[in-house]
Scaffold this motif. Structure first.
Motif, PDB file in Angstrom:
ATOM      1  N   ASP A 158      52.672   1.909  20.712  1.00  0.00           N
ATOM      2  CA  ASP A 158      53.454   1.257  21.304  1.00  0.00           C
ATOM      3  C   ASP A 158      54.190   0.138  20.382  1.00  0.00           C
ATOM      4  OD1 ASP A 158      52.957   1.619  24.062  1.00  0.00           O
ATOM      5  OD2 ASP A 158      51.173   0.530  23.831  1.00  0.00           O
ATOM      6  N   ALA A 159      54.063   0.451  19.073  1.00  0.00           N
ATOM      7  CA  ALA A 159      54.710  -0.160  17.837  1.00  0.00           C
ATOM      8  C   ALA A 159      56.287   0.014  18.158  1.00  0.00           C
ATOM      9  CB  ALA A 159      54.364   0.594  16.444  1.00  0.00           C
ATOM     10  N   ASP A 160      56.985  -1.103  17.460  1.00  0.00           N
ATOM     11  CA  ASP A 160      58.610  -1.060  17.450  1.00  0.00           C
ATOM     12  C   ASP A 160      58.776  -0.332  16.265  1.00  0.00           C
ATOM     13  OD1 ASP A 160      58.738  -2.791  19.863  1.00  0.00           O
ATOM     14  OD2 ASP A 160      57.700  -4.222  18.620  1.00  0.00           O
ATOM     15  N   ALA A 161      58.160  -0.130  15.141  1.00  0.00           N
ATOM     16  CA  ALA A 161      58.614   0.336  14.034  1.00  0.00           C
ATOM     17  C   ALA A 161      57.343   0.885  13.392  1.00  0.00           C
ATOM     18  CB  ALA A 161      59.380  -0.449  13.004  1.00  0.00           C
ATOM     19  N   LEU A 162      57.583   1.712  12.197  1.00  0.00           N
ATOM     20  CA  LEU A 162      56.385   2.314  11.453  1.00  0.00           C
ATOM     21  C   LEU A 162      56.638   2.102  10.037  1.00  0.00           C
ATOM     22  CD1 LEU A 162      53.937   4.193  11.501  1.00  0.00           C
ATOM     23  CD2 LEU A 162      55.570   6.099  11.520  1.00  0.00           C
ATOM     24  N   ILE A 163      55.544   1.758   9.344  1.00  0.00           N
ATOM     25  CA  ILE A 163      55.457   1.841   7.814  1.00  0.00           C
ATOM     26  C   ILE A 163      54.554   3.185   7.677  1.00  0.00           C
ATOM     27  CG2 ILE A 163      54.671   0.819   5.723  1.00  0.00           C
ATOM     28  CD1 ILE A 163      55.161  -1.659   7.180  1.00  0.00           C
TER      29      ILE A 163
ATOM     30  N   ALA B   5      59.854   3.179   7.397  1.00  0.00           N
ATOM     31  CA  ALA B   5      59.922   3.022   6.195  1.00  0.00           C
ATOM     32  C   ALA B   5      58.840   3.525   5.643  1.00  0.00           C
ATOM     33  CB  ALA B   5      59.890   1.380   5.818  1.00  0.00           C
ATOM     34  N   MET B   6      59.089   4.100   4.395  1.00  0.00           N
ATOM     35  CA  MET B   6      57.997   4.915   3.603  1.00  0.00           C
ATOM     36  C   MET B   6      57.672   4.233   2.230  1.00  0.00           C
ATOM     37  SD  MET B   6      58.003   8.574   1.791  1.00  0.00           S
ATOM     38  CE  MET B   6      58.311   9.666   3.270  1.00  0.00           C
ATOM     39  N   LEU B   7      56.265   3.931   2.164  1.00  0.00           N
ATOM     40  CA  LEU B   7      56.069   3.460   0.821  1.00  0.00           C
ATOM     41  C   LEU B   7      55.659   4.258  -0.111  1.00  0.00           C
ATOM     42  CD1 LEU B   7      53.699   0.364   2.378  1.00  0.00           C
ATOM     43  CD2 LEU B   7      55.898   0.435   1.440  1.00  0.00           C
ATOM     44  N   ILE B   8      55.857   4.346  -1.527  1.00  0.00           N
ATOM     45  CA  ILE B   8      55.549   5.347  -2.377  1.00  0.00           C
ATOM     46  C   ILE B   8      55.177   4.446  -3.616  1.00  0.00           C
ATOM     47  CG2 ILE B   8      57.235   7.126  -1.397  1.00  0.00           C
ATOM     48  CD1 ILE B   8      59.287   6.195  -3.653  1.00  0.00           C
ATOM     49  N   ASN B   9      54.501   5.042  -4.838  1.00  0.00           N
ATOM     50  CA  ASN B   9      54.482   4.790  -6.039  1.00  0.00           C
ATOM     51  C   ASN B   9      54.096   5.598  -7.037  1.00  0.00           C
ATOM     52  OD1 ASN B   9      51.679   5.589  -5.454  1.00  0.00           O
ATOM     53  ND2 ASN B   9      50.947   3.656  -5.655  1.00  0.00           N
ATOM     54  N   GLY B  10      53.577   5.208  -8.159  1.00  0.00           N
ATOM     55  CA  GLY B  10      53.216   6.408  -9.219  1.00  0.00           C
ATOM     56  C   GLY B  10      52.182   7.365  -8.737  1.00  0.00           C
ATOM     57  N   GLY B  11      51.184   6.952  -7.868  1.00  0.00           N
ATOM     58  CA  GLY B  11      50.443   7.838  -7.294  1.00  0.00           C
ATOM     59  C   GLY B  11      50.727   8.878  -6.247  1.00  0.00           C
ATOM     60  N   THR B  12      51.830   8.622  -5.737  1.00  0.00           N
ATOM     61  CA  THR B  12      52.398   9.740  -4.919  1.00  0.00           C
ATOM     62  C   THR B  12      52.844  10.918  -5.625  1.00  0.00           C
ATOM     63  OG1 THR B  12      53.355   7.741  -3.696  1.00  0.00           O
ATOM     64  CG2 THR B  12      54.320   9.866  -3.140  1.00  0.00           C
TER      65      THR B  12
ATOM     66  N   SER C 188      54.419  -5.988   2.224  1.00  0.00           N
ATOM     67  CA  SER C 188      54.979  -7.253   2.730  1.00  0.00           C
ATOM     68  C   SER C 188      56.644  -6.935   2.586  1.00  0.00           C
ATOM     69  CB  SER C 188      54.772  -8.322   1.738  1.00  0.00           C
ATOM     70  OG  SER C 188      53.348  -8.724   2.039  1.00  0.00           O
ATOM     71  N   ARG C 189      57.066  -6.197   1.983  1.00  0.00           N
ATOM     72  CA  ARG C 189      58.709  -6.031   1.854  1.00  0.00           C
ATOM     73  C   ARG C 189      59.001  -5.076   3.040  1.00  0.00           C
ATOM     74  NH1 ARG C 189      62.800  -6.745  -1.365  1.00  0.00           N
ATOM     75  NH2 ARG C 189      64.755  -6.181  -0.542  1.00  0.00           N
ATOM     76  N   ALA C 190      58.212  -4.147   3.268  1.00  0.00           N
ATOM     77  CA  ALA C 190      58.418  -3.170   4.370  1.00  0.00           C
ATOM     78  C   ALA C 190      58.095  -4.000   5.766  1.00  0.00           C
ATOM     79  CB  ALA C 190      57.516  -1.984   4.253  1.00  0.00           C
ATOM     80  N   VAL C 191      57.378  -4.687   5.930  1.00  0.00           N
ATOM     81  CA  VAL C 191      57.316  -5.403   7.096  1.00  0.00           C
ATOM     82  C   VAL C 191      58.575  -6.311   7.361  1.00  0.00           C
ATOM     83  CG1 VAL C 191      56.097  -7.231   8.174  1.00  0.00           C
ATOM     84  CG2 VAL C 191      54.759  -5.763   7.294  1.00  0.00           C
ATOM     85  N   ALA C 192      58.849  -6.862   6.283  1.00  0.00           N
ATOM     86  CA  ALA C 192      60.005  -7.846   6.420  1.00  0.00           C
ATOM     87  C   ALA C 192      61.427  -6.903   6.654  1.00  0.00           C
ATOM     88  CB  ALA C 192      60.347  -8.693   4.911  1.00  0.00           C
ATOM     89  N   VAL C 193      61.445  -5.888   5.927  1.00  0.00           N
ATOM     90  CA  VAL C 193      62.693  -4.858   6.287  1.00  0.00           C
ATOM     91  C   VAL C 193      62.546  -4.752   7.817  1.00  0.00           C
ATOM     92  CG1 VAL C 193      63.629  -2.842   5.869  1.00  0.00           C
ATOM     93  CG2 VAL C 193      62.968  -4.209   4.023  1.00  0.00           C
TER      94      VAL C 193
END
Length: 427
Positions: A279-284, A330-337, A418-423
């Motif tokens: 039921d989410a409106d968007a996904l991270i 939205a997708m979260l990535i970093n140097g460990g991806t 937090s940035r992903a949530v804001a976007v």
């Protein structure tokens, strides 16, 4: 020189798993009875055994490394340079350091020698247990069960000798104890911390970690468990799923810690179609840290032009087939991806499926396979990989919104999250 058994996997095996993750594992030799089993301490280490292990690793690289020029190195000369050091090695740890120093000269991802004192040894053995059971795994794990005593952290060893936590896997004792990414573990029960050794013989008991968090040093008790890697990563995925309320929007969040197996994608699809995130409106979609192994077709989850089906059996049990997510993501990535996750990040960005948030990925996208050698596990790059004609090895994928990491890997204090949530919530 000790001969390494030629157990090269087929091209299909390598490309299907390794090129987009960490490859199909095969055994170069079954450990002998004198070698450590189930990650036991190598108290009976004999230097001659170290020479045999080194020779087998060197020869396996010579015969199977993806670059026949060995990255421009004259490989026989490399052996001669390191062999005297190996002959002076007095422990399995010192032997592994010498081998890994040699392997680092190849400047290739997915190329490292792991020992039973490292969680990665067990994680890779579990990821590839299907192949390894037919090729000597029973010698290292006689009862067929791959596990290690631990608390569920991903860490790196600093030059100071301390271990810094880079990620805390959801649903593990480490998370329950309140450990955070960025914490430095100084000691365990008053002795130097070891990722596996500190918990041997202490499963179910309280172990007090001395942890430095910023300028504060604290004592944090944890209760280690016997971790089976696949179950740990799967539980971490399921435990991470939650709804974040923001600006009147319900933002779904899920962290895929490991993608080496379709079971992770099926679990994600179930969470999105019938579980906590339906039921989410968007996904991270969090792909930071952990292991790769993802298949490129996993991006079809966000192909809104294909239909879904709901099938119901005679008992009334329903299931969604060909699950699709048609809401913002939205997708979260970093140097460990790494590896297969990087392929997903590349496609996610190129085909504009949503915002890519965080920092550049690792750039570890070679095809690899694994060998059991001398009580350790050698992960070795065996093929180069191009993605849509581009080589991501050593390059990685840059985010569309670059946000440096904060002190924690997930939660309210995580600036990338937090940035992903804001976007996604329009704030």
């Amino acid at each position: 020189m000790k001969e390494a058994i030629d157990t090269s996997p087929s091209r299909r095996q390598v490309l299907r798993l390794a090129a987009i993750g960490v490859a199909c594992a095969v055994a170069a030799k079954a450990p002998s009875a004198a070698e450590p089993l189930r990650g036991g301490a190598n108290d009976s280490y004999v230097p001659a055994d170290g020479v045999s292990t080194f020779e087998s690793v060197w020869q396996t690289v010579r015969d199977h490394f993806y670059d026949p020029r060995h990255s421009g190195l004259y490989w026989p000369a490399v052996r001669e340079r390191y062999l005297p050091e190996v002959q002076r090695a007095t422990s399995q740890d010192s032997l592994a350091r010498i081998i890994n120093t040699m392997l680092s000269e190849l400047r290739a991802s997915h190329t490292r020698f792991y020992t039973p004192d490292e969680p990665e040894y067990y994680q890779l053995a579990d990821i590839f247990s299907g192949v390894l059971r037919r090729r000597g795994l029973q010698g290292a794990f006689p009862d067929g069960r791959i596990s290690y005593p631990g608390i569920g952290i991903i860490s790196r060893l600093e030059t100071s000798g301390r271990n810094t936590i880079t990620a805390v896997i959801d649903g593990t004792p480490a998370q329950q104890a309140g450990l955070r990414a960025g914490d430095e573990i100084v000691a365990a029960d008053g002795t130097a911390f070891e990722p596996v050794g500190s918990f041997r013989g202490k499963v179910g008991e309280s172990v007090v970690l001395e942890v430095q968090r910023g300028a504060t040093v604290m004592q944090i008790p944890v209760r280690p468990v016997d971790l089976e890697p696949t179950k740990m990563f799967l539980r971490g995925l399921e435990s991470s799923a939650r709804i974040i309320e923001s600006n009147g929007q319900r933002i779904g969040y899920v962290h895929v810690w490991c993608y080496a197996g379709y079971v992770y994608q099926r679990t994600l699809e179930r969470l999105l179609s019938q579980g906590e995130l339906k039921d989410a409106d968007a996904l991270i979609w969090d792909l930071r840290d952990g292991w790769g192994g993802a298949q490129p077709e996993y991006l079809d989850l966000f192909n809104g032009r294909a239909p879904t089906m709901q099938v119901t059996d005679r008992s009334g049990t329903s299931e969604i087939v060909n699950v699709k997510w048609r809401k913002p993501v939205a997708m979260l990535i970093n140097g460990g991806t790494r590896s297969g996750k990087e392929v997903l990040a590349y496609g996610f960005k190129k085909y504009r499926l949503g915002e890519l948030i965080g920092t550049r990925t690792e750039g570890a996208v070679l095809a690899a396979t694994a060998f059991l050698i001398g009580g350790g596990l050698l992960l070795l790059a065996v093929e180069d990989v191009l993605v849509d004609g581009e080589r991501l090895e050593g390059v990685g994928v840059t985010p569309t919104i670059e946000i440096p990491a904060g002190a924690t890997s997930a939660g309210a204090e995580d600036p990338q999250l937090s940035r992903a949530v804001a976007v996604l919530s329009g704030t």
